[in-house]
Motif scaffolding. Structure first.
Motif, PDB file in Angstrom:
ATOM      1  N   UNK A   1       0.843  -1.196   0.000  1.00  0.00           N
ATOM      2  CA  UNK A   1       0.000   0.000   0.000  1.00  0.00           C
ATOM      3  C   UNK A   1       0.881   1.249   0.000  1.00  0.00           C
ATOM      4  N   UNK A   2       1.915   1.244   0.818  1.00  0.00           N
ATOM      5  CA  UNK A   2       2.827   2.382   0.922  1.00  0.00           C
ATOM      6  C   UNK A   2       3.456   2.709  -0.433  1.00  0.00           C
ATOM      7  N   UNK A   3       3.859   1.687  -1.184  1.00  0.00           N
ATOM      8  CA  UNK A   3       4.473   1.905  -2.499  1.00  0.00           C
ATOM      9  C   UNK A   3       3.500   2.602  -3.443  1.00  0.00           C
ATOM     10  N   UNK A   4       2.243   2.202  -3.411  1.00  0.00           N
ATOM     11  CA  UNK A   4       1.248   2.806  -4.300  1.00  0.00           C
ATOM     12  C   UNK A   4       0.976   4.258  -3.916  1.00  0.00           C
ATOM     13  N   UNK A   5       0.890   4.515  -2.617  1.00  0.00           N
ATOM     14  CA  UNK A   5       0.638   5.880  -2.154  1.00  0.00           C
ATOM     15  C   UNK A   5       1.823   6.774  -2.511  1.00  0.00           C
ATOM     16  N   UNK A   6       3.050   6.278  -2.319  1.00  0.00           N
ATOM     17  CA  UNK A   6       4.235   7.070  -2.621  1.00  0.00           C
ATOM     18  C   UNK A   6       4.376   7.338  -4.111  1.00  0.00           C
ATOM     19  N   UNK A   7       3.819   6.449  -4.942  1.00  0.00           N
ATOM     20  CA  UNK A   7       3.891   6.685  -6.382  1.00  0.00           C
ATOM     21  C   UNK A   7       2.787   7.632  -6.863  1.00  0.00           C
ATOM     22  N   UNK A   8       1.969   8.118  -5.919  1.00  0.00           N
ATOM     23  CA  UNK A   8       0.971   9.125  -6.263  1.00  0.00           C
ATOM     24  C   UNK A   8      -0.450   8.613  -6.373  1.00  0.00           C
ATOM     25  N   UNK A   9      -0.654   7.311  -6.262  1.00  0.00           N
ATOM     26  CA  UNK A   9      -2.017   6.780  -6.342  1.00  0.00           C
ATOM     27  C   UNK A   9      -2.752   7.083  -5.042  1.00  0.00           C
ATOM     28  N   UNK A  10      -3.978   7.572  -5.180  1.00  0.00           N
ATOM     29  CA  UNK A  10      -4.762   7.897  -3.990  1.00  0.00           C
ATOM     30  C   UNK A  10      -5.914   6.920  -3.801  1.00  0.00           C
ATOM     31  N   UNK A  11      -6.580   6.596  -4.859  1.00  0.00           N
ATOM     32  CA  UNK A  11      -7.691   5.641  -4.791  1.00  0.00           C
ATOM     33  C   UNK A  11      -7.331   4.449  -5.650  1.00  0.00           C
ATOM     34  N   UNK A  12      -7.233   3.304  -5.023  1.00  0.00           N
ATOM     35  CA  UNK A  12      -6.871   2.128  -5.797  1.00  0.00           C
ATOM     36  C   UNK A  12      -7.471   0.878  -5.162  1.00  0.00           C
ATOM     37  N   UNK A  13      -7.867   0.018  -6.011  1.00  0.00           N
ATOM     38  CA  UNK A  13      -8.232  -1.332  -5.607  1.00  0.00           C
ATOM     39  C   UNK A  13      -7.956  -2.204  -6.811  1.00  0.00           C
ATOM     40  N   UNK A  14      -7.495  -3.395  -6.540  1.00  0.00           N
ATOM     41  CA  UNK A  14      -7.134  -4.277  -7.632  1.00  0.00           C
ATOM     42  C   UNK A  14      -7.692  -5.667  -7.371  1.00  0.00           C
TER      43      UNK A  14
END
Length: 157
Positions: free
Chosen positions: A49-62
């Protein structure tokens, strides 16, 4: 007159230097606070989750497909707590959870969360599977989680 001008100039220079020191101190404090917050987030938020937030993603689900989740709850935790003082308990829990983390890496699992006496890990997450050793992918994630769980039982005893 020259003496007055010199005194005023010294006062002005002192004021400017003091302002610079205050600004530097406030900036240093903000940097320390930011690093402290980042450290806390690194502890509380799973790496995926931290990697996705740091890359700029705010809303994500996969869609992850099928995964295997393991919850490890320390048996007789209340009894353990009563046998240790605060710092000893923290040291013990740190040792236990570090072993859990190392075994997660060894079996190609993703640590998800640690809350108190409960540890959660997962096998089969797509992002985590990309980062593990190819030899581990020869075993299905359910087998890896089962092997992990069995080794935990031997190590913790």
């Amino acid at each position: 007159l020259r003496l007055c001008i010199a005194i005023v100039w010294i006062g002005y220079a002192y004021d400017c230097e003091l302002d610079k020191k205050i600004m530097f101190s406030n900036g240093s404090r903000k940097v320390r606070e930011f690093l402290k917050l980042k450290s806390i987030l690194n502890i509380l938020v799973p790496a995926l989750v931290r990697d996705k937030v740091q890359s700029g993603k705010k809303n994500f689900s996969e869609e992850e497909g099928q995964v295997t989740i393991v919850f490890v709850d320390l048996n007789k935790f209340d009894k353990i707590v009563n046998n240790y003082n605060g710092s000893e308990l923290i040291e013990l829990m740190d040792k236990i959870y570090n072993v859990f983390d190392q075994l997660c890496d060894q079996y190609g699992l993703q640590k998800i969360e640690t809350v108190g006496k409960t540890y959660m890990a997962c096998g089969g997450l797509k992002e985590a599977e990309k980062k593990i050793d190819q030899k581990l992918l020869n075993k299905h994630h359910t087998v890896r989680v089962t092997d992990y769980s069995q080794e935990l039982l031997t190590v913790v005893k």
